[in-house]
Design a protein around this motif. Structure first.
Motif, PDB file in Angstrom:
ATOM      1  N   GLY A 101     -10.012  15.611 -15.983  1.00 49.48           N
ATOM      2  CA  GLY A 101      -9.455  15.375 -14.660  1.00 49.48           C
ATOM      3  C   GLY A 101      -9.308  13.926 -14.275  1.00 49.48           C
ATOM      4  N   THR A 102     -10.079  13.039 -14.889  1.00 50.81           N
ATOM      5  CA  THR A 102     -10.058  11.631 -14.498  1.00 50.81           C
ATOM      6  C   THR A 102      -8.687  10.989 -14.656  1.00 50.81           C
ATOM      7  N   VAL A 103      -7.856  11.495 -15.588  1.00 49.52           N
ATOM      8  CA  VAL A 103      -6.550  10.870 -15.809  1.00 49.52           C
ATOM      9  C   VAL A 103      -5.595  11.110 -14.643  1.00 49.52           C
ATOM     10  N   PHE A 104      -5.938  12.039 -13.740  1.00 44.15           N
ATOM     11  CA  PHE A 104      -5.088  12.344 -12.592  1.00 44.15           C
ATOM     12  C   PHE A 104      -5.601  11.702 -11.301  1.00 44.15           C
ATOM     13  N   PRO A 157       4.415  19.340  -3.726  1.00 41.89           N
ATOM     14  CA  PRO A 157       3.892  20.359  -2.816  1.00 41.89           C
ATOM     15  C   PRO A 157       3.884  21.799  -3.321  1.00 41.89           C
ATOM     16  N   TYR A 158       4.549  22.077  -4.431  1.00 42.58           N
ATOM     17  CA  TYR A 158       4.532  23.432  -4.991  1.00 42.58           C
ATOM     18  C   TYR A 158       3.960  23.383  -6.400  1.00 42.58           C
ATOM     19  N   GLY A 159       2.919  24.194  -6.676  1.00 40.74           N
ATOM     20  CA  GLY A 159       2.371  24.270  -8.024  1.00 40.74           C
ATOM     21  C   GLY A 159       2.024  22.914  -8.584  1.00 40.74           C
ATOM     22  N   CYS A 160       1.384  22.112  -7.764  1.00 39.02           N
ATOM     23  CA  CYS A 160       1.148  20.698  -8.091  1.00 39.02           C
ATOM     24  C   CYS A 160       0.591  20.499  -9.500  1.00 39.02           C
ATOM     25  N   ALA A 206       0.853  -1.187   0.000  1.00 32.82           N
ATOM     26  CA  ALA A 206       0.000   0.000   0.000  1.00 32.82           C
ATOM     27  C   ALA A 206       0.888   1.236   0.000  1.00 32.82           C
ATOM     28  N   VAL A 207       0.543   2.235  -0.840  1.00 31.49           N
ATOM     29  CA  VAL A 207       1.293   3.485  -0.890  1.00 31.49           C
ATOM     30  C   VAL A 207       0.299   4.636  -0.789  1.00 31.49           C
ATOM     31  N   LEU A 208       0.709   5.685  -0.101  1.00 31.38           N
ATOM     32  CA  LEU A 208      -0.117   6.879   0.047  1.00 31.38           C
ATOM     33  C   LEU A 208       0.175   7.816  -1.119  1.00 31.38           C
ATOM     34  N   VAL A 209      -0.865   8.219  -1.821  1.00 28.88           N
ATOM     35  CA  VAL A 209      -0.713   9.043  -3.017  1.00 28.88           C
ATOM     36  C   VAL A 209      -1.670  10.225  -2.917  1.00 28.88           C
ATOM     37  N   ALA A 217       0.009  12.539 -13.223  1.00 25.55           N
ATOM     38  CA  ALA A 217      -0.371  11.338 -13.979  1.00 25.55           C
ATOM     39  C   ALA A 217       0.828  10.471 -14.335  1.00 25.55           C
ATOM     40  N   GLY A 218       2.029  11.047 -14.382  1.00 23.03           N
ATOM     41  CA  GLY A 218       3.213  10.290 -14.765  1.00 23.03           C
ATOM     42  C   GLY A 218       3.648   9.240 -13.768  1.00 23.03           C
TER      43      GLY A 218
END
Length: 467
Positions: free
Chosen positions: A424-427, A224-227, A166-169, A175-176
């Motif tokens: 937006g779904t791709v992100f 964290p900046y300009g995500c 499990a990873v927190l995202v 998207a990359g």
């Protein structure tokens, strides 16, 4: 020590004295021990062995040693004798400076080099991290150069994640990285974000209600900046809360930060996770990824990672078997440029870059107000090059509610009407429906921006039955 409004220290002094009633003393930075990271390393990282050749490269530097070690081609047979290029002056872009690389510096750039990067370039980057983030050598961290930060993120995840982990995202997320997590067969645990960054109260809720007996996530990935895509910049308060949770629940923070130098908010830039952890009881929970793609050249693929030495070492082992190293020539070009500029002129250039994108941001937002006012909702980005806006797909849609699906409208009808953006779904790691759209403001002229949003308005009005 001189501090600009963007928070960058422009002095070569790296001492960090602590104020006391008596003489100033150096702050002692405690780092986590090397064996702390054993449980974080993936099975693949633990089984990788040093290259039998590359692992011995440093031994060639001993005076008097005659090396028969590596199969390095003789650089006398390389046809390149010098390399020259012109750059814009960082203080006066109308003027150009000429830089030439020849002799030993060129030979170094044309030859195989150290896996982690050319020593002089690594030294310059360490100085940059000192000035930008207050981090000094000797604090348990090291640095490695990669072929762009994407290369380094991939290797870091390979070094830290096993199949099924499990990873927190953060969500929405760049998207990359989603395909990387999918290739590694991770369980992506989405942590919602808003205009202030990762929603730390939701992250706490996830961790405090984690299923008994199931291993907790070892990492959190965040921009964290300009995500990319949301444009958000995490507030200082949110960052501190996330760092506290990292210590409480024992996970590492992967701070992907290609837009750090593209901050143009009115307030002072919030401190990075890499810097903030200096205020924690110990350092070593942040792996930071920097990129020169947005400030020097995207095609050069120049990035570097800073973090706990055992993690960086594991990434270098991956590099030594995957692609040996990042390009020595690109490193030599980068080194020639940054040494010519020095830190002060480098920061002058990054401030000019940030100002450029601030103006592009303003143009795009003005066009949003003109063409999509009342038809979309957004927060104004303070860094980066993206707007993340929600289309009000129905006249009856309640404000602040993410209803509907922008995918067909953006992929098909908007494109047929001559405008291309990303739904937006791709992100979203789970691919759920959303009315959000990501648009980049980095390249288009003011005329193109207005025409694009005018075309999108026409499509949206038709969708709402108001054409």
């Amino acid at each position: 020590m001189v501090t600009h409004s963007d928070g960058i220290l422009v002095s070569t002094s790296v001492s960090t004295p602590v104020e006391t009633n008596g003489p100033a003393v150096e702050k002692v930075v405690k780092s986590l021990p090397a064996d702390f990271y054993t449980e974080f390393l993936s099975d693949a990282a633990k089984t990788r062995k040093p290259s039998p050749i590359r692992g011995l490269f440093p031994l060639e530097n001993k005076p008097g040693v005659i090396s028969l070690l590596a199969g390095k081609p003789n650089d006398a047979m390389f046809p390149f004798k010098s390399l020259s290029f012109n750059i814009a002056s960082p203080t006066d872009p109308s003027q150009e400076q000429s830089i030439s690389i020849s002799g030993k510096d060129l030979s170094t750039g044309l030859q195989y080099g150290p896996t982690g990067g050319l020593p002089r370039l690594l030294e310059w980057f360490i100085g940059l991290q000192t000035l930008s983030h207050g981090r000094k050598s000797g604090e348990g961290w090291s640095l490695s150069v990669g072929s762009g930060s994407q290369d380094l993120i991939y290797k870091a995840l390979n070094a830290l994640v096993n199949t099924g982990d499990a990873v927190l995202v953060e969500s929405p997320v760049y998207a990359g990285v989603i395909p990387i997590f999918e290739i590694l067969h991770c369980e992506q645990i989405e942590v919602e974000t808003d205009a202030n960054g990762v929603c730390s109260h939701l992250l706490r809720n996830i961790l405090e209600n984690w299923p008994v007996g199931k291993p907790k996530p070892k990492i959190l990935y965040t921009v964290p900046y300009g995500c990319n895509p949301t444009g958000m910049t995490a507030t200082l308060e949110r960052r501190k809360e996330v760092l506290q949770l990292a210590r409480e629940h024992n996970f590492l923070i992967l701070e992907d930060d290609p837009y750090f130098y593209l901050y143009f908010g009115k307030a002072a830039r919030p401190l990075s996770y890499f810097q903030l952890e200096l205020d924690e009881p110990e350092v070593g929970r942040v792996i930071r990824f920097d990129s020169f793609s947005k400030i020097l050249s995207a095609g050069m693929r120049m990035g570097f990672a800073s973090g706990p030495k055992p993690i960086i070492d594991a990434m270098n082992l991956h590099t030594s078997t995957a692609n040996l190293q990042s390009s020595s020539l690109i490193q030599a070009i980068t080194l020639a440029l940054v040494e010519e500029w020095g830190y002060i002129n480098f920061f002058a250039h990054t401030r000019a870059v940030a100002d450029f994108y601030r103006k592009k941001r303003d143009v795009f937002e003005s066009a949003l107000n003109t063409h999509l006012g009342g038809l979309a909702e957004w927060s104004t980005p303070e860094a980066g090059m993206f707007f993340w806006f929600k289309l009000l797909l129905s006249p009856d849609q309640a404000p602040g509610v993410d209803e509907g699906d922008s995918e067909d409208l953006i992929r098909t009808r908007a494109y047929e009407n001559g405008v291309l953006a990303l739904p937006g779904t791709v992100f979203l790691p789970n691919g759920r429906k959303t009315a959000f759209v990501r648009a980049s403001f980095s390249l288009c002229t003011e005329e193109q921006v207005n025409e694009a949003l005018k075309r999108l308005r026409a499509v949206l009005l038709k969708e709402r039955g108001q054409a």
